[in-house]
Design a protein around this motif. Structure first.
Motif, PDB file in Angstrom:
ATOM      1  N   VAL A  66       0.951  -1.001  -0.358  1.00 46.45           N
ATOM      2  CA  VAL A  66       0.246   0.179   0.433  1.00 46.45           C
ATOM      3  C   VAL A  66       0.744   1.222   0.029  1.00 46.45           C
ATOM      4  CG1 VAL A  66      -1.564  -0.768   1.196  1.00 46.45           C
ATOM      5  CG2 VAL A  66      -0.045  -0.303   2.707  1.00 46.45           C
ATOM      6  N   GLY A  67       1.986   1.161  -0.068  1.00 47.71           N
ATOM      7  CA  GLY A  67       3.086   2.578   0.018  1.00 47.71           C
ATOM      8  C   GLY A  67       2.777   3.841  -0.848  1.00 47.71           C
ATOM      9  N   ASP A  68       2.472   2.846  -2.102  1.00 46.44           N
ATOM     10  CA  ASP A  68       2.403   4.037  -3.441  1.00 46.44           C
ATOM     11  C   ASP A  68       0.603   5.049  -2.715  1.00 46.44           C
ATOM     12  OD1 ASP A  68       4.544   2.930  -5.130  1.00 46.44           O
ATOM     13  OD2 ASP A  68       3.051   2.242  -6.084  1.00 46.44           O
ATOM     14  N   SER A  69       0.390   4.232  -2.295  1.00 44.17           N
ATOM     15  CA  SER A  69      -1.255   5.131  -2.017  1.00 44.17           C
ATOM     16  C   SER A  69      -0.406   6.213  -0.431  1.00 44.17           C
ATOM     17  CB  SER A  69      -2.252   4.647  -1.058  1.00 44.17           C
ATOM     18  OG  SER A  69      -1.728   3.269  -0.333  1.00 44.17           O
ATOM     19  N   VAL A  70       0.046   5.437   0.182  1.00 48.92           N
ATOM     20  CA  VAL A  70       0.615   6.261   1.348  1.00 48.92           C
ATOM     21  C   VAL A  70       1.668   7.275   0.947  1.00 48.92           C
ATOM     22  CG1 VAL A  70       2.131   6.214   3.354  1.00 48.92           C
ATOM     23  CG2 VAL A  70       0.291   4.039   2.923  1.00 48.92           C
ATOM     24  N   LEU A  71       2.389   7.019   0.211  1.00 48.23           N
ATOM     25  CA  LEU A  71       3.202   8.546  -0.275  1.00 48.23           C
ATOM     26  C   LEU A  71       2.469   8.701  -1.006  1.00 48.23           C
ATOM     27  CD1 LEU A  71       6.331   5.999  -1.391  1.00 48.23           C
ATOM     28  CD2 LEU A  71       5.804   7.252   0.883  1.00 48.23           C
ATOM     29  N   SER A  72       1.904   9.141  -1.776  1.00 47.69           N
ATOM     30  CA  SER A  72       0.917   9.648  -2.755  1.00 47.69           C
ATOM     31  C   SER A  72      -0.248  10.567  -1.868  1.00 47.69           C
ATOM     32  CB  SER A  72      -0.047   8.418  -3.664  1.00 47.69           C
ATOM     33  OG  SER A  72      -0.805   8.337  -3.181  1.00 47.69           O
ATOM     34  N   ALA A  97      -6.992   7.597   9.250  1.00 44.26           N
ATOM     35  CA  ALA A  97      -7.246   6.774   8.774  1.00 44.26           C
ATOM     36  C   ALA A  97      -6.513   5.805   8.519  1.00 44.26           C
ATOM     37  CB  ALA A  97      -8.492   6.669   8.410  1.00 44.26           C
ATOM     38  N   MET A  98      -5.751   6.568   7.193  1.00 44.15           N
ATOM     39  CA  MET A  98      -4.822   5.847   6.716  1.00 44.15           C
ATOM     40  C   MET A  98      -3.436   4.982   7.354  1.00 44.15           C
ATOM     41  SD  MET A  98      -2.846   6.518   3.193  1.00 44.15           S
ATOM     42  CE  MET A  98      -3.984   6.804   2.542  1.00 44.15           C
ATOM     43  N   MET A  99      -2.602   6.114   7.973  1.00 49.44           N
ATOM     44  CA  MET A  99      -2.174   5.727   8.831  1.00 49.44           C
ATOM     45  C   MET A  99      -1.799   5.399  10.546  1.00 49.44           C
ATOM     46  SD  MET A  99       0.820   7.942   7.679  1.00 49.44           S
ATOM     47  CE  MET A  99       1.813   7.438   8.867  1.00 49.44           C
TER      48      MET A  99
END
Length: 448
Positions: A66-72, A97-99
């Protein structure tokens, strides 16, 4: 007294607490460092006693999955609470929510928390010092009645974001205690971090309060010019560079003064040991330096060197050299924006070009530029001419060196870790639960 340090298993987040751990040991206190097994080697390499708890958190798998969504969600996003239009309600809600789901609950999963609490119940620390995202440390402290504090080695952008988010929810500024029904210890249903910590503490029969997020106080190693406003009490402490468990050896060439201005180029250690992407274009950086009348020391490992198509004549490639030994000989540094590299350069008084592009690296770099001690060049904006022109400015304009020297003096005005130890002793005596054993005394069974 007994001091339990805890950090999730990532060197970059653990290294900042090592000099304080040394100071506590030197003052005669017992120190244990608890983390997932993946950090055990780094803990023992620092001369400290490791307590493995839980299993490795699988950060690399998270970044792959899921890194791409976290980083974007975070890339080039300002975390400055005073920047208009930046920390919108939608961003803060998504960030929370994401973190919580992909990071906080991952690095503090149930087995890690349970084993840390079990060790704390058996060892009975007087003080728990925790890396600011390792909330398991706060849980263990609250279960056992120990005093507890966060150890900050980077600007605390998290706390004003948290306070702003709670204010937007109407949860009470800085309290996190108000729910729709007003129940003490409850959290707002949209507060993902609070909800998760409420559930975690509830497994031990304890209510949630915001102290599980803030600590009772913080040990802040960031110079005052870089500290965002916060409601959390802080104990300032001078940053002492510790560059990790890699060999700290001064090579022969470093013992000879440079004949030209020396510039360090480094991309840090985290990208070498994890799946976290490095957004700095290595080949482009060296192309920007080619032809300048300077000596460049580039700390690149084999994988990073493989990305190079050409190595200019004025570049010395080294796998590793301790930054605290190299930077006193340097006129400037070009780096990826990491907290350890930035802090070491700051306390050595070296002007910086920081290519920060995510999280607090952006704010460190921007503030450094505002204070005149460096320049910010986001990695997505790097061009050969853009980097080259900035580096020439850094080397030719004395104001950057003068401002960097002022920041070094500011950092050196803070008390050393050894000088902070008596302050921690006093705060521990004030904050730990009543009825515990005297500081430095023998352990007694935990009351039921």
């Amino acid at each position: 007294m007994r001091v339990l340090l805890t950090s999730f298993a990532l060197d970059a987040h653990f290294n900042g607490s090592v000099p304080l751990a040394w100071a506590l040991r030197a003052a005669g206190h017992e120190v244990r460092v608890a983390s997932q097994p993946g950090l055990t080697g780094s803990i023992t390499a620092a001369g400290l006693t490791a307590v493995p708890v839980g299993a490795d958190p699988g950060l690399d798998a998270m970044v792959k999955g899921v890194g791409d969504s976290v980083l974007s969600h975070h890339a080039n996003q300002s975390l400055d609470p005073d920047a208009p239009g930046q920390l919108t309600p939608a961003f803060l809600k998504g960030w929370d929510a994401m973190m919580t789901a992909t990071f906080f609950a991952l690095i503090n999963d149930d087995p890690m928390v349970d084993e840390l609490v079990a060790f704390a119940r058996e060892w009975r620390p007087d003080l728990v010092l925790w890396e600011p995202f390792t909330f398991a440390g706060a849980v263990a402290a609250k279960v056992t009645g120990a005093a507890h504090a966060r150890v900050l080695s980077f600007p605390d952008m998290f706390m004003p974001m948290r306070q702003g988010f709670l204010a937007q929810l109407g949860a009470g500024p800085g309290t996190g205690l108000a729910a729709q029904d007003g129940e003490q210890g409850a959290t707002h249903p949209e507060d993902s971090l609070g909800q998760w910590l409420q559930w975690t503490l509830g497994r031990y029969g304890l209510p949630f309060d915001e102290e599980a997020v803030t600590g009772q106080w913080s040990v802040d190693q960031v110079p005052r010019s870089f500290r965002p406003p916060s409601e959390v009490p802080a104990v300032g402490m001078r940053y002492i560079p510790y560059n990790g468990p890699v060999p700290a050896v001064v090579p022969d060439w470093l013992r000879v003064p440079p004949t030209r201005p020396r510039v360090c180029v480094t991309l840090g250690l985290t990208a070498r040991t994890s799946e976290f992407p490095n957004a700095v274009p290595v080949d482009l950086v060296l192309k920007a330096i080619e032809g300048l009348d300077i000596e460049v020391v580039a700390t690149l490992d084999a994988e990073e060197r493989a990305l190079l198509t050409h190595v200019p004549d004025n570049v010395r490639l080294v796998d590793h050299v301790p930054l605290h030994a190299l930077l006193p000989t340097c006129a400037a540094i070009v780096h990826h924006g990491g907290a350890g590299t930035w802090s070491t350069a700051l306390v050595e008084g070296v002007p910086q070009i920081a290519m920060g592009w995510i999280w607090d690296a952006i704010e460190r770099a921007r503030r450094q530029q505002e204070l005149g001690a460096g320049l910010h060049l986001p990695s997505h904006e790097v061009t050969v001419e853009g980097l080259r022109s900035r580096l020439v400015r850094l080397l030719e304009e004395p104001s950057f060196t003068e401002a960097a020297a002022r920041l070094r003096a500011e950092a050196e005005s803070e008390p050393t870790p050894a000088e902070v130890v008596p302050v921690l002793e006093r705060l521990t005596a004030q904050h730990r639960a009543h009825g515990r054993r005297p500081l430095g005394g023998a352990s007694t069974p935990c009351a039921s």
